[in-house]
Design a protein around this motif. Structure first.
Motif, mmCIF file in Angstrom:
data_model
loop_
_atom_site.group_PDB
_atom_site.id
_atom_site.type_symbol
_atom_site.label_atom_id
_atom_site.label_comp_id
_atom_site.label_asym_id
_atom_site.label_seq_id
_atom_site.Cartn_x
_atom_site.Cartn_y
_atom_site.Cartn_z
ATOM 1 N N GLU A 185 0.850 -1.079 -0.020
ATOM 2 C CA GLU A 185 0.089 -0.017 -0.185
ATOM 3 C C GLU A 185 0.876 1.288 -0.030
ATOM 4 O OE1 GLU A 185 -2.528 1.251 3.220
ATOM 5 O OE2 GLU A 185 -0.963 0.655 4.730
ATOM 6 N N VAL A 186 0.080 2.321 -0.430
ATOM 7 C CA VAL A 186 0.993 3.576 -0.243
ATOM 8 C C VAL A 186 0.154 4.491 0.637
ATOM 9 C CG1 VAL A 186 1.488 5.668 -1.579
ATOM 10 C CG2 VAL A 186 1.469 3.781 -2.868
ATOM 11 N N HIS A 187 0.777 4.575 1.919
ATOM 12 C CA HIS A 187 0.249 5.322 2.958
ATOM 13 C C HIS A 187 1.000 6.453 3.330
ATOM 14 C CE1 HIS A 187 -1.877 4.030 6.711
ATOM 15 N NE2 HIS A 187 -1.626 5.420 7.007
ATOM 16 N N ALA A 188 -0.138 7.470 3.479
ATOM 17 C CA ALA A 188 0.598 8.977 3.448
ATOM 18 C C ALA A 188 0.693 9.105 5.277
ATOM 19 C CB ALA A 188 -0.747 9.828 2.727
ATOM 20 N N LEU A 189 1.590 9.482 5.558
ATOM 21 C CA LEU A 189 1.946 10.163 6.831
ATOM 22 C C LEU A 189 1.824 11.575 7.032
ATOM 23 C CD1 LEU A 189 1.992 9.300 9.823
ATOM 24 C CD2 LEU A 189 4.775 9.037 9.357
ATOM 25 N N ASP B 195 16.992 -3.723 -3.111
ATOM 26 C CA ASP B 195 15.656 -4.541 -3.072
ATOM 27 C C ASP B 195 14.803 -4.351 -1.892
ATOM 28 O OD1 ASP B 195 13.882 -6.501 -3.825
ATOM 29 O OD2 ASP B 195 15.098 -8.074 -3.128
ATOM 30 N N ALA B 196 14.313 -3.065 -1.855
ATOM 31 C CA ALA B 196 13.395 -2.696 -0.745
ATOM 32 C C ALA B 196 12.163 -3.319 -0.685
ATOM 33 C CB ALA B 196 13.276 -1.212 -0.561
ATOM 34 N N LYS B 197 11.614 -3.638 0.518
ATOM 35 C CA LYS B 197 10.189 -3.927 0.494
ATOM 36 C C LYS B 197 9.334 -2.812 1.229
ATOM 37 C CE LYS B 197 12.022 -8.619 2.016
ATOM 38 N NZ LYS B 197 12.004 -9.722 3.074
ATOM 39 N N VAL B 198 9.957 -2.218 1.750
ATOM 40 C CA VAL B 198 9.182 -0.654 2.318
ATOM 41 C C VAL B 198 10.359 0.398 2.002
ATOM 42 C CG1 VAL B 198 8.515 0.442 4.319
ATOM 43 C CG2 VAL B 198 8.145 -1.828 4.163
ATOM 44 N N GLY C 23 4.417 -5.203 -4.913
ATOM 45 C CA GLY C 23 4.219 -5.801 -3.454
ATOM 46 C C GLY C 23 5.045 -4.737 -2.534
ATOM 47 N N VAL C 24 5.443 -3.794 -3.130
ATOM 48 C CA VAL C 24 6.418 -2.798 -2.181
ATOM 49 C C VAL C 24 5.392 -1.808 -1.502
ATOM 50 C CG1 VAL C 24 8.494 -1.172 -2.219
ATOM 51 C CG2 VAL C 24 8.496 -3.207 -3.689
ATOM 52 N N SER C 25 5.717 -1.717 -0.306
ATOM 53 C CA SER C 25 4.812 -0.763 0.636
ATOM 54 C C SER C 25 5.596 0.825 0.548
ATOM 55 C CB SER C 25 4.644 -1.203 2.161
ATOM 56 O OG SER C 25 3.964 -2.564 1.773
ATOM 57 N N ILE C 26 4.829 1.852 0.350
ATOM 58 C CA ILE C 26 5.487 3.085 0.371
ATOM 59 C C ILE C 26 4.837 3.873 1.613
ATOM 60 C CG2 ILE C 26 5.841 5.290 -0.838
ATOM 61 C CD1 ILE C 26 7.048 2.794 -2.141
ATOM 62 N N VAL C 27 5.633 4.391 2.633
ATOM 63 C CA VAL C 27 5.352 5.465 3.396
ATOM 64 C C VAL C 27 5.435 6.856 2.958
ATOM 65 C CG1 VAL C 27 5.613 6.426 5.644
ATOM 66 C CG2 VAL C 27 5.831 4.080 5.358
ATOM 67 N N TYR C 28 4.236 7.790 2.563
ATOM 68 C CA TYR C 28 4.561 8.846 1.726
ATOM 69 C C TYR C 28 4.163 10.025 2.500
ATOM 70 C CZ TYR C 28 4.172 11.803 -2.248
ATOM 71 O OH TYR C 28 4.665 12.595 -3.360
ATOM 72 N N ILE C 29 5.425 10.746 3.137
ATOM 73 C CA ILE C 29 5.379 12.051 3.777
ATOM 74 C C ILE C 29 5.247 13.242 3.013
ATOM 75 C CG2 ILE C 29 6.402 13.230 5.729
ATOM 76 C CD1 ILE C 29 7.661 10.812 6.688
ATOM 77 N N ARG D 260 -4.346 5.366 2.028
ATOM 78 C CA ARG D 260 -4.803 5.566 3.211
ATOM 79 C C ARG D 260 -3.803 6.913 3.958
ATOM 80 N NH1 ARG D 260 -5.032 1.263 7.605
ATOM 81 N NH2 ARG D 260 -3.172 0.647 6.755
ATOM 82 N N ILE D 261 -4.273 7.672 4.945
ATOM 83 C CA ILE D 261 -3.844 9.012 5.350
ATOM 84 C C ILE D 261 -3.718 8.616 7.014
ATOM 85 C CG2 ILE D 261 -3.608 11.121 5.877
ATOM 86 C CD1 ILE D 261 -5.157 11.716 3.121
#
Length: 494
Positions: A29-33, A157-160, A189-195, A208-209
């Motif tokens: 998922e791409v999850h905004a913080l 080879d990042a997973k997050v 399948g890579v997860s992203i934390v998007y600030i 999500r946010i």
């Protein structure tokens, strides 16, 4: 990879920056913080990746509790953090920065330059970046350096991947390319934390946010089930109203006129003028020459031909000191490197640009200095512990207000703003817009370079579009829209 952080506390001395903070990241998922500057977003992610040690709480990765001791350990586990503060070595090449500590060796143990050059070219091509891997980093723009940082993460080879303000220095076209890369990573399948503070991006890109306020977890919303107003209210605890304050400034006579300004290979035959009380927005793609034109006007970049007039009189500007004597102020795009002495206090930063005001016969008057700085803190609403507060410990928005305070009290006739709200939260942005409007109301001629098209359109009386060092057109507010600006920026006509 799935991550859960819960009950996280963190203090620096007596200053508690996180209290019962938390965050949950799903697989792919791409999850905004989100949160205001200083809300604790970056601190929470630095705890996850081992930059900081938490005081209390739990970090669970794929069902197991973890405590990474350093970023290298987190990276080996597949978690990569692209920091807002660029982590580059300016004297080394792009290639050397990309492979620092990860060099490809041949069977004799020496660096395989050919293999590294090929892999670097492939990674840069994936981002649509046309940069020679042999180019020295100091020769690149801030935006290009940011793309190199993103490229580093893609080569692991990042997973997050945690992205802290990844588009702050990118133009719209480069942001589109980055979004395409993020979408492909999500599918893999890579997860992203998007600030980010850019609401439009988050609602376009993320699933999500999650919101932090004053170091505490406030809540998480699914994108289809929320809106910008609700997120802003979660962030700052109140409604913010219109994003761009109303402007009702009387536009006067021409203050600055530029004619035929040329520096071969950078910009050519640049002509424009700015009037008292006017905000002239400057737009264009990265590398178009916007910043270089402004640096030349400020005397920080020598030009070969052309004329600069202030109030109808031709002036010779060969250095920033001469620019300042002619009433020109310049708020640079990189506050951390060029705009502030980060390890010094608010007081020293503001006073240094205003020595004539705070001195008597070339001797510093401490009382005048303190009065001026206190006035700046109050008028610009800088959140701090007082004039002695070190600038490195301020949030991005408050750092930017200190930069504004440095120049506001020099009483400029002309103020050049290069990316004035980069990396600034939505609440601080509106306060900066109000400062700009107040200056315009006092008759200051303002030039605002920005890569955020909504900002350019929301704040400008006219918009000048630069492409490949040429002014492609100047559009009045009534005709200015994203389609027209981008048409001119990409070589079309309107």
């Amino acid at each position: 990879m799935q991550i859960e952080m819960k009950g996280i506390d963190k203090s620096f001395g007596t200053n508690q920056v996180l209290k019962d903070a938390g965050f949950v990241l799903g697989h792919g998922e791409v999850h905004a913080l989100m949160g205001e500057n200083g809300a604790g977003k970056s601190t929470l992610m630095k705890i996850l990746t081992g930059v900081y040690t938490k005081d209390k709480g739990t970090v669970i990765v794929d069902g197991a509790e973890v405590n990474y001791k350093n970023p290298q350990e987190a990276e080996k586990a597949g978690i990569v953090f692209i920091h807002q503060e660029l982590n580059v070595l300016f004297d080394l090449t792009v290639e050397e920065n990309l492979f620092m500590g990860k060099e490809i060796k041949n069977r004799f143990g020496f660096c395989n330059q050919k293999a590294m050059r090929q892999k670097a070219s492939e990674a840069l091509g994936r981002l649509g970046v046309r940069i020679d891997p042999g180019e020295v980093m100091s020769n690149l723009s801030v935006g290009q350096q940011q793309m190199i940082e993103i490229c580093k993460a893609l080569m692991v080879d990042a997973k997050v991947i945690i992205m802290d303000e990844p588009t702050a220095a990118l133009t719209q076209s480069e942001t589109v390319v980055l979004f395409e890369v993020i979408q492909s990573l999500r599918k893999a399948g890579v997860s992203i934390v998007y600030i980010s503070h850019r609401m439009e991006e988050i609602f376009e890109l993320c699933d999500r946010i999650s919101v932090l306020r004053d170091g505490t977890y406030v809540g998480t919303k699914h994108i289809p089930e929320t809106n910008m107003n609700e997120i802003v209210k979660l962030m700052i605890g109140r409604e913010i109203g219109e994003r761009y304050p109303e402007r009702d400034c009387k536009i006067g006579e021409t203050v600055l006129k530029v004619s035929g300004l040329t520096k071969k290979g950078v910009f050519q035959d640049v002509e424009f003028e700015v009037k008292a009380g006017e905000v002239l927005g400057v737009s264009g793609l990265m590398g178009a020459g916007r910043t270089e034109i402004m640096q030349a006007i400020f005397g920080n970049l020598p030009y070969e031909s052309g004329k600069i007039e202030i109030n109808g009189k031709e002036v010779q500007i060969k250095s920033p000191i001469q620019a300042m004597r002619n009433g020109i102020g310049f708020i640079t795009e990189d506050r951390k490197v060029e705009g502030l002495m980060l390890e010094e206090s608010i007081e020293k930063n503001i006073a240094l640009a205003n020595l004539p005001i705070v001195s008597n016969n070339h001797v510093l008057d401490r009382k005048k200095e303190r009065e001026l700085v206190t006035k700046g803190i109050e008028e610009l609403r800088i959140r701090c512990f007082g004039p002695s507060h070190e600038c490195s410990n301020l949030s991005g928005g408050n750092q930017q207000k200190v930069v504004f305070a440095k120049w506001v009290y020099t009483d400029p006739k002309i103020l050049i703003l290069d990316e004035p709200t980069r990396g600034v939260d939505i609440g601080a942005k509106k306060e900066i817009y109000s400062i700009i409007n107040d200056l315009a109301a006092k008759g200051v001629a303002i030039i605002m370079v920005s890569s955020e098209l909504p900002e350019v359109l929301g704040m400008s009386d006219r918009v000048m579009v630069v492409r490949e060092g040429l002014v492609r057109g100047i559009v009045y507010k009534e005709e200015a829209n994203q389609e027209n600006i981008m048409t001119l920026a990409t070589g079309g006509t309107i």
